[in-house]
Design a protein around this motif. Structure first.
Motif, mmCIF file in Angstrom:
data_model
loop_
_atom_site.group_PDB
_atom_site.id
_atom_site.type_symbol
_atom_site.label_atom_id
_atom_site.label_comp_id
_atom_site.label_asym_id
_atom_site.label_seq_id
_atom_site.Cartn_x
_atom_site.Cartn_y
_atom_site.Cartn_z
ATOM 1 N N MET A 1 0.854 -1.208 0.000
ATOM 2 C CA MET A 1 0.000 0.000 0.000
ATOM 3 C C MET A 1 0.889 1.257 0.000
ATOM 4 S SD MET A 1 -3.241 1.170 0.306
ATOM 5 C CE MET A 1 -4.313 -0.105 0.959
ATOM 6 N N SER A 2 0.665 2.155 -0.973
ATOM 7 C CA SER A 2 1.504 3.358 -1.058
ATOM 8 C C SER A 2 0.728 4.572 -0.527
ATOM 9 C CB SER A 2 1.870 3.614 -2.515
ATOM 10 O OG SER A 2 0.687 3.914 -3.232
ATOM 11 N N PHE A 3 1.443 5.679 -0.320
ATOM 12 C CA PHE A 3 0.779 6.908 0.112
ATOM 13 C C PHE A 3 -0.261 7.343 -0.918
ATOM 14 C CE2 PHE A 3 4.545 7.428 2.889
ATOM 15 C CZ PHE A 3 3.889 7.708 4.074
ATOM 16 N N LYS A 4 0.076 7.112 -2.207
ATOM 17 C CA LYS A 4 -0.852 7.515 -3.266
ATOM 18 C C LYS A 4 -2.171 6.732 -3.138
ATOM 19 C CE LYS A 4 -0.927 8.096 -8.230
ATOM 20 N NZ LYS A 4 -0.969 6.893 -9.076
ATOM 21 N N GLU A 5 -2.021 5.427 -2.925
ATOM 22 C CA GLU A 5 -3.228 4.591 -2.796
ATOM 23 C C GLU A 5 -4.070 4.965 -1.567
ATOM 24 O OE1 GLU A 5 -2.003 0.303 -4.679
ATOM 25 O OE2 GLU A 5 -0.792 1.092 -3.047
ATOM 26 N N LEU A 6 -3.420 5.564 -0.583
ATOM 27 C CA LEU A 6 -4.172 5.988 0.605
ATOM 28 C C LEU A 6 -4.900 7.306 0.381
ATOM 29 C CD1 LEU A 6 -1.498 5.146 3.342
ATOM 30 C CD2 LEU A 6 -3.591 3.877 2.875
ATOM 31 N N GLY A 7 -4.642 7.939 -0.779
ATOM 32 C CA GLY A 7 -5.369 9.164 -1.116
ATOM 33 C C GLY A 7 -4.588 10.443 -0.911
ATOM 34 N N VAL A 8 -3.281 10.329 -0.637
ATOM 35 C CA VAL A 8 -2.463 11.530 -0.404
ATOM 36 C C VAL A 8 -2.236 12.262 -1.729
ATOM 37 C CG1 VAL A 8 -0.179 12.337 0.374
ATOM 38 C CG2 VAL A 8 -1.342 10.481 1.599
ATOM 39 N N ASN A 9 -2.290 13.572 -1.687
ATOM 40 C CA ASN A 9 -2.073 14.414 -2.866
ATOM 41 C C ASN A 9 -0.759 14.029 -3.576
ATOM 42 O OD1 ASN A 9 -0.707 16.818 -4.125
ATOM 43 N ND2 ASN A 9 -2.748 17.675 -3.810
ATOM 44 N N PRO A 10 -0.788 13.873 -4.933
ATOM 45 C CA PRO A 10 0.395 13.411 -5.667
ATOM 46 C C PRO A 10 1.642 14.281 -5.467
ATOM 47 C CG PRO A 10 -1.534 13.436 -7.085
ATOM 48 C CD PRO A 10 -1.960 14.031 -5.792
ATOM 49 N N ALA A 11 1.459 15.596 -5.341
ATOM 50 C CA ALA A 11 2.639 16.455 -5.146
ATOM 51 C C ALA A 11 3.294 16.155 -3.800
ATOM 52 C CB ALA A 11 2.226 17.930 -5.215
ATOM 53 N N LEU A 12 2.476 15.856 -2.804
ATOM 54 C CA LEU A 12 3.026 15.496 -1.493
ATOM 55 C C LEU A 12 3.733 14.143 -1.572
ATOM 56 C CD1 LEU A 12 -0.002 16.527 0.781
ATOM 57 C CD2 LEU A 12 2.221 17.649 0.684
ATOM 58 N N VAL A 13 3.121 13.218 -2.323
ATOM 59 C CA VAL A 13 3.732 11.882 -2.468
ATOM 60 C C VAL A 13 5.120 12.031 -3.092
ATOM 61 C CG1 VAL A 13 3.544 9.620 -3.594
ATOM 62 C CG2 VAL A 13 1.486 10.731 -2.689
ATOM 63 N N LYS A 14 5.209 12.895 -4.105
ATOM 64 C CA LYS A 14 6.485 13.100 -4.790
ATOM 65 C C LYS A 14 7.538 13.649 -3.815
ATOM 66 C CE LYS A 14 8.097 15.302 -8.859
ATOM 67 N NZ LYS A 14 7.885 16.498 -9.640
ATOM 68 N N ALA A 15 7.122 14.625 -3.013
ATOM 69 C CA ALA A 15 8.057 15.216 -2.045
ATOM 70 C C ALA A 15 8.486 14.188 -0.997
ATOM 71 C CB ALA A 15 7.415 16.425 -1.373
ATOM 72 N N LEU A 16 7.565 13.316 -0.610
ATOM 73 C CA LEU A 16 7.899 12.275 0.368
ATOM 74 C C LEU A 16 8.933 11.317 -0.223
ATOM 75 C CD1 LEU A 16 4.373 11.337 1.809
ATOM 76 C CD2 LEU A 16 6.217 12.464 3.042
ATOM 77 N N VAL A 17 8.682 10.915 -1.466
ATOM 78 C CA VAL A 17 9.598 9.983 -2.119
ATOM 79 C C VAL A 17 10.990 10.612 -2.205
ATOM 80 C CG1 VAL A 17 10.136 8.806 -4.294
ATOM 81 C CG2 VAL A 17 7.799 8.760 -3.388
ATOM 82 N N ALA A 18 11.020 11.905 -2.553
ATOM 83 C CA ALA A 18 12.309 12.596 -2.646
ATOM 84 C C ALA A 18 13.025 12.607 -1.293
ATOM 85 C CB ALA A 18 12.097 14.024 -3.144
ATOM 86 N N ALA A 19 12.241 12.573 -0.213
ATOM 87 C CA ALA A 19 12.842 12.562 1.128
ATOM 88 C C ALA A 19 13.075 11.132 1.624
ATOM 89 C CB ALA A 19 11.942 13.318 2.092
ATOM 90 N N GLY A 20 12.840 10.155 0.757
ATOM 91 C CA GLY A 20 13.098 8.760 1.128
ATOM 92 C C GLY A 20 11.981 8.126 1.936
#
Ligand code: AMP
Length: 369
Positions: A1-20
Motif C-alpha cells: 500500500m503506497s501513500f498515493k493509494e491511501l489518497g495523499v495528494n500526488p505532489a506530497l507523495v512526490k516530495a515524500l519519495v524525494a525525502a526517502g
C-alpha cells in the motif's frame, strides 16, 4: 500500500519519495483514508509511530491549493509545548509548499511580530500552543471561524499542563461542523470529556501505543545507594549513544548537568526556566550530536523527537505512570530499539514497581552489591 493509494495528494507523495519516505507506517495506513475523507479521528497511543505525517498529510491533502484570508487560517494544529509545535512545523512546512500552502508557528517564547505579520498576510496552516494562540485571539490578530480542520496533538499532555480550558475556548471558536483529529496517549477523564464534546462519531485507531512499542523497549531498574547515584549517573552519561536523563525539577536539572560537565561529559540541560533561544540551542546541539546527553525535566522534554536516543534514564523517579511512558517514549522511536533505566534506592523500588505495573511494562531489576 503506497501513500498515493491511501489518497495523499500526488505532489506530497512526490516530495515524500524525494525525502526517502515511501512506505506508510501502520498508523498512516490506518488513519489516512478516513482523515482525508474528512472524518473525525481519535488516535490513541503516542510517539515515534509517525503520527505527525498521519495527520499532517491529511491536513495538507485536504487544504491543498486553498488560500486563507488575512488572519483567518484554515487548519490548526495544537500542541502542548513550543518544542513539539516547532517539530511539527519542521515536518509540515517543507511539504506544504509543494501544494501551495504555507504554515506558521504561533507559540510563546518566540517573536510576536513575525507571527502577527504572517497571520496578517494570510496563512492557511497554524501550528500553535494554546497560551499564545489565546493571547493573539484576544489581541485580535487571529480569528478561527474559517478553521475547517483542527488537530489536537498529545491531548493528554495538554490536559496535564492545565491547558484544557484554553483548548475548549479555541475549539468553540472554530468553524462549526469542521473536522477534528485528536491524538492522545491516554484517554483519562479530562481528555474523554473533550472527545465526547468535540468529536462526532470519531473513527478510533489505536496507534503504536505503549504496549506495542514495548517490544522494542527494555526496562531496567538499577537499585543503588542514594550516595552512589551521581557517580553512576555520570558514568552512564559517558556511554557512546545518545541518552536523556530525566529529573523532577529545574534546579535538579541544572545541578546534574553542571556535575556531569565537571566530570568531563558534555551535556545540555532542557527545562522551562530557560529562554526559548537557550532551549533551542541545547536541543539542536543534542540533535546534531554535539552533546551526547541531555538532562531534562518532564515538561520541557514532552513530545520532542530526537533520532537515535537509545537510552532514557529516570534519575528521579517519574511522578506517575503517564510520565514514565512519556519519558520512555523518547527512545525506541520509529521502530528503533531503546533501553529505559530507572535509578532507585531500595526504599524507592516498591514505588517504581507500582509505576511500571500501571504503565504495563516488565522490569528487569538489577541490584548492586
Ligand atoms: P512521529 O511519530 O511523527 O514523531 O515520527 C517519528 C519519526 O518517523 C520521524 O522521524 C518521521 O520522519 C519518521 N517517519 C514517519 N513516517 C515515516 C514513514 N512512512 N517512513 C519512514 N519514516 C517515517
Amino acid at each position: 500500500m503506497s501513500f498515493k493509494e491511501l489518497g495523499v495528494n500526488p505532489a506530497l507523495v512526490k516530495a515524500l519519495v524525494a525525502a526517502g519516505i515511501e512506505k506508510p507506517f501502520p498508523i498512516q495506513k490506518a488513519t489516512l483514508p478516513d482523515a482525508i475523507a474528512g472524518k473525525d479521528i481519535l488516535g490513541r497511543g503516542q510517539t515515534g509511530s509517525g503520527k505527525t505525517l498521519a495527520f499532517g498529510l491529511a491536513l495538507m491533502t485536504r487544504l491543498a491549493g486553498k488560500t486563507a484570508e488575512s488572519m483567518r487560517p484554515l487548519g490548526l494544529v495544537l500542541s502542548p509545548t513550543r518544542e513539539l509545535a516547532m517539530q511539527i512545523s519542521d515536518v509540515i512546512a517543507p511539504l506544504s509548499r509543494t501544494v501551495n500552502l504555507n504554515s506558521q508557528v504561533v507559540a510563546g517564547g518566540l517573536s510576536y511580530s513575525k507571527q502577527i505579520q504572517a497571520l496578517k498576510r494570510g496563512v492557511p496552516i497554524v501550528v500553535a500552543t494554546p497560551g499564545r494562540l489565546i493571547d493573539l485571539i484576544n489581541k485580535k490578530h487571529i480569528k478561527l471561524d474559517d478553521v475547517q480542520i483542527t488537530i489536537l496533538d498529545e491531548a493528554d499532555q495538554m490536559a496535564d499542563m492545565g491547558f484544557l480550558p484554553d483548548v475548549k475556548k479555541i475549539l468553540d471558536q472554530t468553524k462549526p461542523g469542521g473536522q477534528r483529529m485528536l491524538f492522545s496517549a491516554t484517554l483519562d477523564r479530562d481528555v474523554d470529556s473533550l472527545v465526547k464534546k468535540y468529536l462526532k462519531n470519531p473513527v478510533t485507531h489505536s496507534l503504536a501505543n505503549e504496549k506495542s512499542t514495548a517490544g522494542n523497549m527494555t526496562h531496567h531498574v538499577l537499585v543503588m545507594e542514594q550516595a552512589n547515584k551521581d557517580a553512576i549517573t555520570a558514568s552512564i552519561a559517558a556511554r557512546k549513544g545518545k541518552s536523556i536523563f530525566f529529573v523532577r525539577t529545574k534546579h535538579g536539572a541544572d545541578k546534574l548537568a553542571k556535575r556531569m560537565n565537571e566530570s568531563g561529559v558534555s551535556v545540555g540541560a532542557l527545562h522551562g526556566g530557560k529562554t526559548q533561544a537557550q532551549r533551542s540551542r541545547v536541543l539542536e546541539g543534542f540533535k546534531m550530536g554535539k552533546t551526547n546527553a541531555l538532562v531534562a525535566t518532564d515538561v520541557a522534554a514532552r513530545g520532542i523527537h530526537v533520532d537515535d536516543v537509545s537510552l532514557v534514564v529516570h534519575v528521579d523517579a517519574p511522578e506517575n505512570h503517564k510520565d514514565y511512558l512519556h519519558r520512555a517514549g523518547r527512545t525506541a522511536r520509529a521502530g528503533a530499539v531503546g533501553t529505559v533505566v530507572t535509578l532507585a534506592t531500595h526504599k524507592q523500588l516498591k514505588g517504581v514497581r507500582g509505576l511500571a505495573a500501571r504503565a504495563g511494562v516488565k522490569l528487569v531489576i538489577v541490584t548492586g552489591k
